[in-house]
Design a protein around this motif. Structure first.
Motif, PDB file in Angstrom:
ATOM      1  N   LEU A 151       4.478   5.709  -5.268  1.00 28.89           N
ATOM      2  CA  LEU A 151       4.487   5.729  -6.728  1.00 28.89           C
ATOM      3  C   LEU A 151       3.629   6.892  -7.231  1.00 28.89           C
ATOM      4  CD1 LEU A 151       5.700   3.988  -9.011  1.00 28.89           C
ATOM      5  CD2 LEU A 151       3.587   2.679  -9.031  1.00 28.89           C
ATOM      6  N   ARG A 152       2.466   7.084  -6.597  1.00 23.50           N
ATOM      7  CA  ARG A 152       1.566   8.171  -6.995  1.00 23.50           C
ATOM      8  C   ARG A 152       2.188   9.540  -6.733  1.00 23.50           C
ATOM      9  NH1 ARG A 152      -2.489   4.601  -5.301  1.00 23.50           N
ATOM     10  NH2 ARG A 152      -2.532   5.400  -3.179  1.00 23.50           N
ATOM     11  N   SER A 153       2.960   9.658  -5.653  1.00 24.41           N
ATOM     12  CA  SER A 153       3.553  10.968  -5.362  1.00 24.41           C
ATOM     13  C   SER A 153       4.899  11.130  -6.063  1.00 24.41           C
ATOM     14  CB  SER A 153       3.698  11.175  -3.850  1.00 24.41           C
ATOM     15  OG  SER A 153       4.727  10.366  -3.339  1.00 24.41           O
ATOM     16  N   GLY A 154       5.325  10.114  -6.815  1.00 25.16           N
ATOM     17  CA  GLY A 154       6.595  10.205  -7.549  1.00 25.16           C
ATOM     18  C   GLY A 154       7.805  10.242  -6.642  1.00 25.16           C
ATOM     19  N   GLU A 192       0.832  -1.203   0.000  1.00 24.57           N
ATOM     20  CA  GLU A 192       0.000   0.000   0.000  1.00 24.57           C
ATOM     21  C   GLU A 192       0.868   1.257   0.000  1.00 24.57           C
ATOM     22  OE1 GLU A 192      -2.924   0.817   3.331  1.00 24.57           O
ATOM     23  OE2 GLU A 192      -3.711  -1.062   2.454  1.00 24.57           O
ATOM     24  N   LEU A 193       1.891   1.230   0.861  1.00 24.55           N
ATOM     25  CA  LEU A 193       2.795   2.374   0.967  1.00 24.55           C
ATOM     26  C   LEU A 193       3.542   2.596  -0.345  1.00 24.55           C
ATOM     27  CD1 LEU A 193       4.041   4.545   2.789  1.00 24.55           C
ATOM     28  CD2 LEU A 193       5.643   2.839   3.651  1.00 24.55           C
ATOM     29  N   ARG A 194       3.982   1.494  -0.958  1.00 20.83           N
ATOM     30  CA  ARG A 194       4.723   1.591  -2.221  1.00 20.83           C
ATOM     31  C   ARG A 194       3.850   2.236  -3.295  1.00 20.83           C
ATOM     32  NH1 ARG A 194       7.825  -2.534  -1.541  1.00 20.83           N
ATOM     33  NH2 ARG A 194       6.092  -3.966  -1.773  1.00 20.83           N
ATOM     34  N   GLU A 195       2.572   1.887  -3.322  1.00 12.28           N
ATOM     35  CA  GLU A 195       1.665   2.466  -4.317  1.00 12.28           C
ATOM     36  C   GLU A 195       1.459   3.960  -4.079  1.00 12.28           C
ATOM     37  OE1 GLU A 195      -1.644  -0.240  -4.176  1.00 12.28           O
ATOM     38  OE2 GLU A 195      -0.378  -1.818  -5.048  1.00 12.28           O
ATOM     39  N   PHE A 245      11.566  -8.022   6.407  1.00 10.20           N
ATOM     40  CA  PHE A 245      10.444  -7.087   6.476  1.00 10.20           C
ATOM     41  C   PHE A 245      10.454  -6.113   5.308  1.00 10.20           C
ATOM     42  CE2 PHE A 245      11.112  -8.616  10.725  1.00 10.20           C
ATOM     43  CZ  PHE A 245       9.820  -8.844  11.168  1.00 10.20           C
ATOM     44  N   ASP A 246       9.420  -6.196   4.484  1.00 12.39           N
ATOM     45  CA  ASP A 246       9.242  -5.243   3.395  1.00 12.39           C
ATOM     46  C   ASP A 246       8.916  -3.885   4.009  1.00 12.39           C
ATOM     47  OD1 ASP A 246       8.577  -3.846   1.123  1.00 12.39           O
ATOM     48  OD2 ASP A 246       7.349  -5.453   0.282  1.00 12.39           O
ATOM     49  N   THR A 247       9.671  -2.855   3.622  1.00 13.55           N
ATOM     50  CA  THR A 247       9.446  -1.520   4.187  1.00 13.55           C
ATOM     51  C   THR A 247       8.493  -0.687   3.339  1.00 13.55           C
ATOM     52  OG1 THR A 247      11.322  -0.673   2.936  1.00 13.55           O
ATOM     53  CG2 THR A 247      11.767  -1.408   5.186  1.00 13.55           C
ATOM     54  N   GLY A 248       8.229  -1.156   2.117  1.00 17.61           N
ATOM     55  CA  GLY A 248       7.447  -0.357   1.186  1.00 17.61           C
ATOM     56  C   GLY A 248       8.331   0.415   0.216  1.00 17.61           C
ATOM     57  N   ALA A 249       9.638   0.180   0.318  1.00 17.35           N
ATOM     58  CA  ALA A 249      10.581   0.888  -0.558  1.00 17.35           C
ATOM     59  C   ALA A 249      10.403   0.457  -2.007  1.00 17.35           C
ATOM     60  CB  ALA A 249      12.019   0.613  -0.114  1.00 17.35           C
ATOM     61  N   GLY A 250      10.711   1.375  -2.919  1.00 19.96           N
ATOM     62  CA  GLY A 250      10.637   1.072  -4.344  1.00 19.96           C
ATOM     63  C   GLY A 250      11.782   0.188  -4.784  1.00 19.96           C
ATOM     64  N   ARG A 251      12.950   0.405  -4.194  1.00 25.26           N
ATOM     65  CA  ARG A 251      14.130  -0.398  -4.519  1.00 25.26           C
ATOM     66  C   ARG A 251      14.873  -0.747  -3.233  1.00 25.26           C
ATOM     67  NH1 ARG A 251      11.669  -0.401  -8.441  1.00 25.26           N
ATOM     68  NH2 ARG A 251      12.171   0.298 -10.551  1.00 25.26           N
ATOM     69  N   ASN A 252      15.400  -1.984  -3.211  1.00 22.31           N
ATOM     70  CA  ASN A 252      16.211  -2.434  -2.085  1.00 22.31           C
ATOM     71  C   ASN A 252      17.671  -2.493  -2.504  1.00 22.31           C
ATOM     72  OD1 ASN A 252      14.139  -2.969  -0.074  1.00 22.31           O
ATOM     73  ND2 ASN A 252      13.481  -4.592  -1.462  1.00 22.31           N
ATOM     74  N   VAL A 253      18.499  -1.826  -1.740  1.00 21.67           N
ATOM     75  CA  VAL A 253      19.924  -1.775  -2.057  1.00 21.67           C
ATOM     76  C   VAL A 253      20.698  -2.276  -0.848  1.00 21.67           C
ATOM     77  CG1 VAL A 253      21.868  -0.250  -2.592  1.00 21.67           C
ATOM     78  CG2 VAL A 253      19.637   0.159  -3.656  1.00 21.67           C
ATOM     79  N   MET A 254      21.618  -3.183  -1.115  1.00 21.06           N
ATOM     80  CA  MET A 254      22.400  -3.757  -0.037  1.00 21.06           C
ATOM     81  C   MET A 254      23.860  -3.383  -0.206  1.00 21.06           C
ATOM     82  SD  MET A 254      23.003  -7.740   0.608  1.00 21.06           S
ATOM     83  CE  MET A 254      24.177  -8.159   1.901  1.00 21.06           C
TER      84      MET A 254
END
Ligand SMILES: Nc1nc2c(ncn2[C@@H]2O[C@H](COP(=O)(O)OP(=O)(O)OP(=O)(O)O)[C@@H](O)[C@H]2O)c(=O)[nH]1
Ligand SMILES: [Mg+2]
Ligand SMILES: [Zn+2]
Lengths: 125, 219
Positions: free
Chosen positions: B26-29, B20-23, B128-137
């Motif tokens: 996405l809407r707010s760019g 939900e957070l990711r969406e 745990f998915d944080t809602g981030a658009g991309r995961n970087v390690m």
């Protein structure tokens, strides 16, 4: 603390499920827990006792944990072996190029529950 | 009582919150980057360098999740980006709910790019998915090339692996090819960049990727 973080999500996942499926009371929860999932079962049970009391649907419910044994695969000789007994070094060929294939799971297997809509869920047993 | 089979992961409710957070993002760019690594791997140093290099072109925000310390948040706000300290309540990871609270404190709809410096460890944040658009390690050279064997989950959950502190390779016997081979076995799609945030080597390829992502997110 890791266990507390997981318990919070477990309670929330069950709460959501209950709301969507006309569940009024959960009597017991059975988890499938991988042997090397990093969960300390005693801590988890303590955290559950504390936290489930905060959700009326879960209050007093029993937590059961079924352990899934951990299995490691060896790239060196293509054999699998028990992770807990042998760790990361293959007991057959001594290779360290090994990968966990099973044992990291944290799954809600089943619950026993009372529902107010008999058609909402199927009776399995 | 009846028995109901669920076969759901314990964190299923978090996964839904995260989606939900990711969406919304996405809407707010707003591209949220979840940065995961061990303590001391070089997260703050990498962010500092990245912001100095490309920061002027974006409205940037930072969320620091380090347990009970706002040292990193203060260091990065000195660069003129807004930073907040997330309240993890001693938890070993950020989840979607905590991320949302921190994002609201920071305000996100006016930002292009937000970095979440997750809690330093290679196990819990991956669950745990944080809602981030991309995961970087981030994996730093001193930690060793065997980390993909020991902590596979995080490598499978990441879109990008940054191997940092490459300037220290002569001191530590880190085998880049072997490490990358192990990582690709876990995650064939992962992008791997070798960088040094100290001398800037390799930073351009990472920053180019980041700009590409920021440019196409939500457009
Ligand atoms: N040689 C070398 N040292 C680096 C590099 N990047 C960071 N360091 C050093 O590594 C140490 C830790 O760096 P930080 O950026 O604070 O690491 P961090 O991951 O943010 O650390 P925590 O937030 O405390 O977990 C510092 O002493 C940095 O100067 C690098 O590319 N090369
Ligand atoms: Mg830091
Ligand atoms: Zn073997």
């Amino acid at each position: 603390m890791h266990e507390m973080g997981i318990v919070i999500h477990l309670a929330k996942t069950l709460d959501d499920f209950a709301k969507e499926n006309h569940v009024t009371k959960i009597g017991s929860v059975t988890l499938s827990v991988g042997e090397v999932s990093g969960i300390v079962t005693d801590l988890f049970t303590d955290a559950w006792r504390y936290f489930s009391g905060k959700h009326p649907i879960l209050e007093g419910s029993e937590l059961r944990m079924e352990i899934i044994p951990a299995v490691t695969y060896c790239d060196g000789c293509q054999k699998t072996y028990g992770t807990v007994a042998h760790g990361r070094i293959c007991p057959y060929c001594g290779s360290g190029e090994t990968w966990l294939v099973k044992g990291n799971e944290l799954i809600i297997k089943e619950i026993s529950a009372e529902t107010d809509d008999p058609a909402a869920v199927t009776d399995n047993k | 009582m009846k028995i109901i089979e669920l076969k759901e992961t314990i964190t299923a409710s978090n996964d839904r919150d995260a989606q939900e957070l990711r969406e919304e993002l996405l809407r707010s760019g707003t591209l949220l980057i979840n940065l995961m690594a061990s303590p001391g791997a070089g997260k703050t140093t990498l962010l500092d360098r990245t912001i100095r290099d490309i920061g002027s072109r974006y409205k940037i925000g930072i969320i620091e999740a380090d347990i009970d310390s706002d040292v990193d948040a203060r260091a990065l706000s000195a660069l003129g980006v807004s930073a907040v300290q997330a309240h993890t309540d001693g938890m070993c990871h950020m989840d979607a709910g905590m991320t949302r609270t921190a994002l609201e404190e920071l305000t996100y709809d006016d930002k292009d790019l937000i970095f979440l410096e997750n809690v330093g460890n290679l196990i819990c944040p991956a669950e745990f998915d944080t809602g981030a658009g991309r995961n970087v390690m981030i994996l730093s050279v001193p930690e060793g090339d065997d980390k993909p064997l020991k902590y596979p989950l995080m490598f499978t959950k990441s879109d990008v692996l940054l191997i940092t502190k490459t300037d220290a390779v002569s001191i530590f016997d880190f085998d880049f090819d072997k490490c990358e081979e192990r990582v690709r076995k876990l995650n064939p799609d992962i992008l791997i960049f070798r960088v040094c945030a100290k001398n800037g080597k390799g930073m351009d390829a990472w920053e180019e990727w980041l700009e590409e992502q920021a440019g196409s997110w939500g457009k």
